[in-house]
Design an enzyme around this catalytic site. Structure first.
Site, mmCIF file in Angstrom:
data_model
loop_
_atom_site.group_PDB
_atom_site.id
_atom_site.type_symbol
_atom_site.label_atom_id
_atom_site.label_comp_id
_atom_site.label_asym_id
_atom_site.label_seq_id
_atom_site.Cartn_x
_atom_site.Cartn_y
_atom_site.Cartn_z
ATOM 1 N N CYS A 125 46.384 -32.770 11.283
ATOM 2 C CA CYS A 125 45.028 -32.980 10.779
ATOM 3 C C CYS A 125 44.264 -33.687 11.895
ATOM 4 O O CYS A 125 44.712 -34.743 12.375
ATOM 5 C CB CYS A 125 45.108 -33.863 9.534
ATOM 6 N N ASN A 126 43.155 -33.102 12.310
ATOM 7 C CA ASN A 126 42.382 -33.723 13.393
ATOM 8 C C ASN A 126 41.784 -35.059 12.959
ATOM 9 O O ASN A 126 41.747 -36.012 13.722
ATOM 10 C CB ASN A 126 41.245 -32.794 13.815
ATOM 11 N N CYS A 178 39.652 -28.716 13.672
ATOM 12 C CA CYS A 178 40.072 -29.071 12.310
ATOM 13 C C CYS A 178 41.123 -28.030 11.963
ATOM 14 O O CYS A 178 40.897 -26.830 12.173
ATOM 15 C CB CYS A 178 38.899 -28.990 11.341
ATOM 16 N N HIS A 193 42.014 -26.817 9.307
ATOM 17 C CA HIS A 193 41.616 -25.830 8.294
ATOM 18 C C HIS A 193 40.909 -24.626 8.920
ATOM 19 O O HIS A 193 40.905 -23.542 8.344
ATOM 20 C CB HIS A 193 40.662 -26.456 7.278
ATOM 21 N N GLU A 239 40.120 -24.144 1.615
ATOM 22 C CA GLU A 239 40.912 -24.561 0.447
ATOM 23 C C GLU A 239 40.761 -23.546 -0.695
ATOM 24 O O GLU A 239 41.698 -23.278 -1.432
ATOM 25 C CB GLU A 239 40.476 -25.952 -0.039
ATOM 26 N N ASP A 283 48.954 -33.085 6.333
ATOM 27 C CA ASP A 283 47.520 -32.810 6.445
ATOM 28 C C ASP A 283 46.906 -33.185 5.097
ATOM 29 O O ASP A 283 47.624 -33.442 4.120
ATOM 30 C CB ASP A 283 47.287 -31.311 6.733
ATOM 31 N N SER A 284 45.566 -33.136 5.039
ATOM 32 C CA SER A 284 44.901 -33.430 3.773
ATOM 33 C C SER A 284 45.041 -32.281 2.770
ATOM 34 O O SER A 284 44.776 -32.462 1.590
ATOM 35 C CB SER A 284 43.419 -33.698 4.024
HETATM 36 N N1 DGL Z 1 42.425 -30.383 8.232
HETATM 37 C C1 DGL Z 1 41.746 -31.564 8.514
HETATM 38 C C2 DGL Z 1 41.398 -31.797 9.957
HETATM 39 O O1 DGL Z 1 42.022 -31.209 10.802
HETATM 40 C C3 DGL Z 1 40.933 -32.293 7.571
HETATM 41 C C4 DGL Z 1 40.037 -31.579 6.629
HETATM 42 C C5 DGL Z 1 39.523 -32.620 5.693
HETATM 43 O O2 DGL Z 1 40.347 -33.145 4.938
HETATM 44 O O3 DGL Z 1 38.332 -32.967 5.739
HETATM 45 O O4 DGL Z 1 40.529 -32.588 10.270
#
Ligand code: DGL
Length: 276
Positions: free
Chosen positions: A80-81, A191, A193, A159, A17-18
């Site tokens: 990560c979406n 997402c 997160h 975060e 993931d990011s």
């Molecule tokens: N967790 C991420 C997602 O599911 C990305 C969040 C991000 O890096 O902008 O999209």
């Protein structure tokens, strides 16, 4: 795949993931597949992926997949979406192991649980702009009404670990207002997160079914491993989880421990690509 099939069961699952968001998927994988070892990569130096161009996200996702493959993973989960929306096909077409993204499992679960077919989707700009949730949900349920809103500030709140309190609540109320006004019955946390804010979102969107794709994704991973006969067998030794990040590990370690409910024993800093 280049390795003898009998070795694959012992290989870890790679997850990326990011940043911290993919830990929601790791949590579900640890619960669902306790025998599987996990390598997790959080590209914390380059978070957020959400506002970045499709080409940039594809490049980052490719580098993350290469990093995990170099450590002999048997399957890659794109937790990560944004990376699933922008890069899953690209990654899947060039790696020799199965690739599981988070969007189809989440969309399928939303359609299964929505009573009236009024489905809200929240995600990053990249995910919402790609229109992928609408496409997948409408394929499964053509009469569904799908309303989407990008919520970029949720990534920064997660975060930072600011998942409760006034700032998070006001942000959530502002973002969700147009969806609640149009009486959605189901809300996809599109997402990885966002489940970190789930207790708050449950209050702000009271009465709405919240869909977190983590468990649905863990089920798809379980069935993929079973179908390919590469699930881990009991060895008598506990499965391990190793974490890698591309930026300062301290903040990640604190959030990860709180969220996973277990100490993050193995956390290393790594460099990915030229700009990491
Ligand atoms: N967790 C991420 C997602 O599911 C990305 C969040 C991000 O890096 O902008 O999209």
């Amino acid at each position: 795949m280049n390795r003898p099939p009998e070795l694959l069961g012992h290989a870890p699952i790679g997850v990326f993931d990011s940043g911290v968001g993919g830990l929601t998927v790791v949590h579900a994988l640890r619960e669902r597949l306790p025998l599987e070892s996990i390598l997790y990569l959080g590209d914390t130096a380059r978070v957020p992926y959400g506002p970045k161009s499709p080409d940039t996200v594809r490049r980052y996702a490719g580098e993350a997949a290469d990093f995990l493959l170099a450590r002999d993973v048997k399957l890659i989960v794109i937790a990560c979406n944004t990376a699933t929306a922008r890069a899953a096909d690209d990654v899947a077409s060039r790696v020799p192991v199965p690739v599981v993204g988070v969007i189809e499992p989440g969309a399928t679960e939303a359609v299964r649980r929505s009573r009236g077919g009024r489905i809200g989707v929240i995600g990053t700009q990249g995910t919402i702009e790609s229109g992928i949730y609408e496409r997948v949900i409408r394929e499964l349920r053509p009469d569904a009404t799908v309303l989407s809103v990008p919520c970029p500030l949720f990534v920064a709140l997660a975060e930072e670990g600011w998942t409760r309190g006034d700032v998070a609540r006001l942000t959530a109320e502002r973002y969700l207002e147009p969806l609640l006004r149009r009486e959605i019955d189901t809300l996809v946390l599109g997402c990885t997160h966002y489940p970190l804010l789930k207790p708050l979102l449950t209050e702000v969107a009271a009465g709405v079914e919240l869909i977190d794709s983590a468990e649905a994704t863990a089920s798809v991973v379980a069935s993929t491993l079973a179908d390919l006969e590469i699930a881990a067998e009991p060895t008598g030794r506990p499965a391990t989880a190793r974490y890698f990040v591309t930026d300062d590990a301290r903040q990640f370690g604190a959030v990860a421990k709180r969220f996973l409910g277990e100490p993050v024993d193995s956390l290393e800093w790594v460099s990915l690509g030229a700009s990491a």
